[in-house]
Scaffold this motif. Structure first.
Motif, mmCIF file in Angstrom:
data_model
loop_
_atom_site.group_PDB
_atom_site.id
_atom_site.type_symbol
_atom_site.label_atom_id
_atom_site.label_comp_id
_atom_site.label_asym_id
_atom_site.label_seq_id
_atom_site.Cartn_x
_atom_site.Cartn_y
_atom_site.Cartn_z
ATOM 1 N N THR A 215 0.847 -1.187 0.000
ATOM 2 C CA THR A 215 0.000 0.000 0.000
ATOM 3 C C THR A 215 0.881 1.236 0.000
ATOM 4 O O THR A 215 1.683 1.451 0.915
ATOM 5 C CB THR A 215 -0.931 0.032 1.219
ATOM 6 O OG1 THR A 215 -1.779 -1.120 1.195
ATOM 7 C CG2 THR A 215 -1.797 1.284 1.216
ATOM 8 N N VAL A 216 0.780 2.025 -1.036
ATOM 9 C CA VAL A 216 1.554 3.259 -1.160
ATOM 10 C C VAL A 216 0.710 4.419 -0.634
ATOM 11 O O VAL A 216 -0.450 4.600 -1.033
ATOM 12 C CB VAL A 216 1.954 3.507 -2.631
ATOM 13 C CG1 VAL A 216 2.642 4.864 -2.780
ATOM 14 C CG2 VAL A 216 2.863 2.396 -3.120
ATOM 15 N N LYS A 217 1.331 5.193 0.278
ATOM 16 C CA LYS A 217 0.643 6.344 0.865
ATOM 17 C C LYS A 217 1.261 7.638 0.354
ATOM 18 O O LYS A 217 2.456 7.694 0.052
ATOM 19 C CB LYS A 217 0.738 6.281 2.385
ATOM 20 C CG LYS A 217 0.056 5.059 2.992
ATOM 21 C CD LYS A 217 0.188 5.045 4.505
ATOM 22 C CE LYS A 217 -0.492 3.822 5.100
ATOM 23 N NZ LYS A 217 -0.360 3.782 6.573
ATOM 24 N N ALA A 218 0.448 8.674 0.290
ATOM 25 C CA ALA A 218 0.919 9.972 -0.205
ATOM 26 C C ALA A 218 2.025 10.514 0.687
ATOM 27 O O ALA A 218 1.920 10.502 1.913
ATOM 28 C CB ALA A 218 -0.246 10.962 -0.263
ATOM 29 N N GLY A 219 3.114 10.928 0.078
ATOM 30 C CA GLY A 219 4.200 11.551 0.803
ATOM 31 C C GLY A 219 5.083 10.600 1.582
ATOM 32 O O GLY A 219 5.920 11.056 2.376
#
Length: 489
Positions: free
Chosen positions: A108-112
């Motif tokens: 899961t890629v999260k913003a920033g």
């Protein structure tokens, strides 16, 4: 196809890939950083010197990118939209082109942020059977043995004497077994025992890597019925000069089964190709199970020709080669009315119970090969050919006529393929027609099923099978020029 999964060996720790969690400051997009073995960022113990190249892929419905790295390196995927991705990793032994391990995980890629992840890789190359050699057999029984990686020719005494018409096989220790015409079974340079060769099938030898056993098949037909008989040599690499095989006989074969040309074995499953185009699944302990399981004509697209070779892969998939080379002329001596020429084939991958299948490399549609201009001044005139032959542009994605599976790797097959393509005469330009022969080694990648050419042999180097056609194609008239390979279509 199922994914190969093997136990992790203590000396081969495959918790390979670490992704470190780091702050990347402000911003809407994120990133993934992959630390490879040997890197100071890696968070695991690594003690294998075999795997030297790593291939990491990150993808979802909107993104797909693959990167390569080496020991101690770092791979970074940046500017990623937030969301869920799949990461896969492969570790390769580049010296022998062997896949050592593979694995995948969801990320899961999260913003920033840079995402922290681990991919546990499952050992493949050490425990899976893989061929060390490519054993090439041509029509005139001259044998060649090549190192898989270097393509260097290997010499085995008696192996290249032209006395061994029966298919040689390789065990998991790299020892070669073959039969010479006088009726002796050999292991490399060593003679093991005398055998009766009178009723052997076309491809009588098969090695089952799962049980480390060598199988020898014969087919017998008499007034009492038709019989398929197997002699099974257990642990043949450790056998003495007088191995003691056990016997399996299928004596309830239906009378409509008139021949047997190939078979394959994996543990308790036995697959028998009979009457050229049918495949039977039976069991070691059930000699009465002789009902046809699948026929080439029942496969979509409907296949024609004959089964030339079979093998069972590590995950139980049954690989079957189909060869369709023949000539169906209106008049095979003058060919003034044209004719239909077939030079095609397929790799069929069947599930272990033969209930599902996929077909690769088959030429399903015909094309017309025509002469340029016409003339009635010559006794032999080729006007046109209806060709079930792959176009020259598609030669590396289709087969001309697969003959033998010459090497099995964990995720690759190498197939000896031969056949012909044609160019008809140019009567206006006074150019002969020509038959272009192709003798080559084709690879099939068992991950994406891409077909490629490993090596093409000239006729003077090696000819897997002679292919002839009636009529006078190359000598339309004296003094005309021949076409070159660049004219092939």
């Amino acid at each position: 196809m199922k994914k190969l999964i093997f136990s992790i060996l203590p000396a081969f720790l495959f918790a390979f890939i670490s992704c470190m969690n780091m702050s990347s400051g402000s911003g809407e997009n994120g990133s993934v950083r992959v630390a490879l073995p040997g890197s100071a960022r890696a968070t695991y113990t690594y003690n294998s010197s075999n795997a030297k190249k790593y291939i990491v892929r990150l993808y979802n419905d909107d993104f797909d990118k693959t990167e390569e790295g080496t020991v101690g390196g770092v791979i970074e995927f940046s500017d990623l939209e937030p969301g869920t991705y799949t990461a896969t990793a492969e570790a390769w032994n580049t010296d022998e082109n062997i896949l050592e391990g593979s694995g995948s995980t969801k990320i899961t890629v999260k913003a920033g942020e840079t995402t922290d992840c681990n991919i546990t890789m499952i050992l493949e190359g050490e425990t899976a059977y893989y061929s060390k050699y490519m054993i090439l057999t041509n029509y005139s029984n001259i044998k060649k043995l090549y190192n898989y990686t270097t393509m260097q020719e290997i010499y085995i005494e008696d192996f290249t004497l032209g006395e061994a018409p029966y298919n040689p096989v390789e065990d998991r220790e790299g020892k070669i077994y073959y039969i010479i015409i006088g009726g002796t079974l050999h292991r490399n340079d060593e003679q093991l025992l005398q055998i009766d060769t009178s009723n052997l099938i076309k491809n009588p030898l098969y090695y089952d890597s799962k049980t480390d056993s060598l199988w020898l098949a014969s087919f017998e037909s008499n007034p009492a019925g038709n019989f398929v008989n197997f002699s099974v040599f257990e642990k043949p690499s450790a056998a003495t000069s007088n191995p003691n095989p056990y016997k399996i006989s299928y004596d309830d074969i239906d009378s409509s089964i008139t021949s047997c040309q190939a078979f394959a074995v994996k543990e308790d499953n036995i697959y028998i190709a009979y009457n050229n185009s049918n495949i039977l699944l039976t069991k070691k302990n059930d000699s009465s199970n002789t009902k046809a399981s699948i026929s080439l004509s029942n496969i979509t697209p409907a296949l024609s020709g004959e089964v030339t070779d079979m093998a069972v892969l590590e995950d139980g998939t049954v690989a079957v080669l189909v060869n369709d080379k023949n000539l169906n002329p209106a008049n095979q001596f003058t060919l003034t009315d044209g004719c239909t020429v077939y030079s095609r084939g397929a790799l069929v991958l069947l599930s272990s119970d033969l209930s599902t299948y996929k077909v690769y490399g088959w030429t399903d549609s015909p094309r017309t090969i025509s002469a340029t201009g016409s003339s009635s001044d010559y006794d032999v005139q080729w006007d046109k050919i209806t060709a079930y032959i792959p176009e020259y542009a598609g030669r590396n994605s289709h087969f001309y006529g697969p003959m033998r599976i010459v090497a099995i790797r964990p995720k690759e097959l190498v197939i000896a393929d031969c056949g012909a393509n044609f160019v008809l005469p140019d009567y206006i330009g006074k150019k002969n027609g020509k038959m272009f022969t192709h003798n080559r080694l084709m690879t099939v990648n068992l991950r994406n099923f891409a077909i490629g050419c490993k090596k093409e042999f000239s006729e003077s180097e090696l000819k897997f099978q002679y292919l002839t056609i009636s009529g006078n194609l190359e000598s339309v008239t004296a003094g005309w020029t021949n076409l070159s390979a660049e004219n092939e279509k």
